[in-house]
Design a protein around this motif. Structure first.
Motif, PDB file in Angstrom:
ATOM      1  N   MET A   1      -0.743   6.062   1.705  1.00 57.34           N
ATOM      2  CA  MET A   1       0.061   5.235   0.818  1.00 57.34           C
ATOM      3  C   MET A   1      -0.715   3.951   0.515  1.00 57.34           C
ATOM      4  SD  MET A   1       3.796   3.432   1.378  1.00 57.34           S
ATOM      5  CE  MET A   1       4.684   4.925   1.638  1.00 57.34           C
ATOM      6  N   GLN A   3      -1.458   0.159  -0.035  1.00 53.74           N
ATOM      7  CA  GLN A   3      -0.918  -1.021   0.629  1.00 53.74           C
ATOM      8  C   GLN A   3      -0.586  -2.133  -0.359  1.00 53.74           C
ATOM      9  OE1 GLN A   3      -0.228  -1.225   4.011  1.00 53.74           O
ATOM     10  NE2 GLN A   3      -0.630   0.939   3.863  1.00 53.74           N
ATOM     11  N   LEU A   4       0.371  -2.940   0.005  1.00 49.80           N
ATOM     12  CA  LEU A   4       0.726  -4.101  -0.786  1.00 49.80           C
ATOM     13  C   LEU A   4      -0.294  -5.212  -0.537  1.00 49.80           C
ATOM     14  CD1 LEU A   4       4.555  -4.180  -0.078  1.00 49.80           C
ATOM     15  CD2 LEU A   4       3.431  -3.403  -2.154  1.00 49.80           C
ATOM     16  N   HIS A  77       7.967  -0.773  -2.517  1.00 47.52           N
ATOM     17  CA  HIS A  77       7.865   0.649  -2.829  1.00 47.52           C
ATOM     18  C   HIS A  77       9.142   1.210  -3.458  1.00 47.52           C
ATOM     19  CE1 HIS A  77       4.025   0.754  -0.781  1.00 47.52           C
ATOM     20  NE2 HIS A  77       4.579   0.080   0.203  1.00 47.52           N
ATOM     21  N   TYR A  78      10.201   0.395  -3.501  1.00 47.85           N
ATOM     22  CA  TYR A  78      11.476   0.865  -4.024  1.00 47.85           C
ATOM     23  C   TYR A  78      11.911   0.038  -5.231  1.00 47.85           C
ATOM     24  CZ  TYR A  78      11.889   3.846   0.007  1.00 47.85           C
ATOM     25  OH  TYR A  78      11.670   4.831   0.926  1.00 47.85           O
ATOM     26  N   LEU A  89       3.964  -0.151  -7.797  1.00 46.74           N
ATOM     27  CA  LEU A  89       4.174   0.634  -6.576  1.00 46.74           C
ATOM     28  C   LEU A  89       5.653   0.942  -6.334  1.00 46.74           C
ATOM     29  CD1 LEU A  89       1.704  -1.006  -4.030  1.00 46.74           C
ATOM     30  CD2 LEU A  89       1.387   1.068  -5.377  1.00 46.74           C
ATOM     31  N   ALA A  90       6.547   0.219  -6.977  1.00 43.52           N
ATOM     32  CA  ALA A  90       7.986   0.418  -6.782  1.00 43.52           C
ATOM     33  C   ALA A  90       8.452   1.618  -7.610  1.00 43.52           C
ATOM     34  CB  ALA A  90       8.751  -0.841  -7.162  1.00 43.52           C
ATOM     35  N   THR A  91       8.348   2.788  -7.007  1.00 45.45           N
ATOM     36  CA  THR A  91       8.665   4.027  -7.716  1.00 45.45           C
ATOM     37  C   THR A  91       9.829   4.804  -7.109  1.00 45.45           C
ATOM     38  OG1 THR A  91       7.046   5.230  -6.383  1.00 45.45           O
ATOM     39  CG2 THR A  91       6.283   4.314  -8.492  1.00 45.45           C
ATOM     40  N   LYS A  92      10.257   4.456  -5.921  1.00 39.93           N
ATOM     41  CA  LYS A  92      11.301   5.212  -5.227  1.00 39.93           C
ATOM     42  C   LYS A  92      12.661   4.555  -5.400  1.00 39.93           C
ATOM     43  CE  LYS A  92       7.952   6.401  -1.679  1.00 39.93           C
ATOM     44  NZ  LYS A  92       7.611   6.266  -0.274  1.00 39.93           N
TER      45      LYS A  92
END
Length: 114
Positions: A1, A3-4, A77-78, A89-92
């Motif tokens: 995954m 990383q931020l 990520h959300y 990265l916020a795909t969920k």
């Protein structure tokens, strides 16, 4: 995954942090198991207003990373919790199973972990 890009953010995204009862219990255990000097140093740090009480400003990282709340694990990520430096990265979509019982730094402060 992927990383931020958290280095250098100084905890600006770390708070307010909602916690569940289960998460709070894990955090309490972690704090009690910390060497006193580390715990005291973390508690005495000056943070930006609203930043989580467990953000380690001196080390530029979470002071309770292994037991950080689910909100912290999901951040970046959300959808609705995007990192301003890497919003792609916020795909969920978040799935919340437990109810929050309060917020670190507001409902729970260092006095609750002594």
């Amino acid at each position: 995954m992927e990383q931020l890009p958290c280095k250098g953010c100084r905890g600006l995204c770390c708070g307010p942090v909602a916690v569940t009862e289960n998460e709070l219990n894990k955090i309490k255990k972690k704090i009690k198991s910390m060497p006193r000097k580390i715990r005291d140093d973390l508690e005495k740090q000056v943070r930006f207003h609203g930043t989580c009480i467990f953000y380690d400003n001196e080390k530029d990282r979470c002071g309770i990373y292994s037991v950080r709340p689910n909100a912290c694990r999901m951040f970046g990520h959300y959808k609705g919790m995007a990192c301003f430096r890497k919003p792609e990265l916020a795909t969920k979509n978040p799935i919340i199973n437990e109810k929050s019982i309060g917020v670190l730094s507001i409902n729970y402060t260092w006095s609750d972990f002594k």
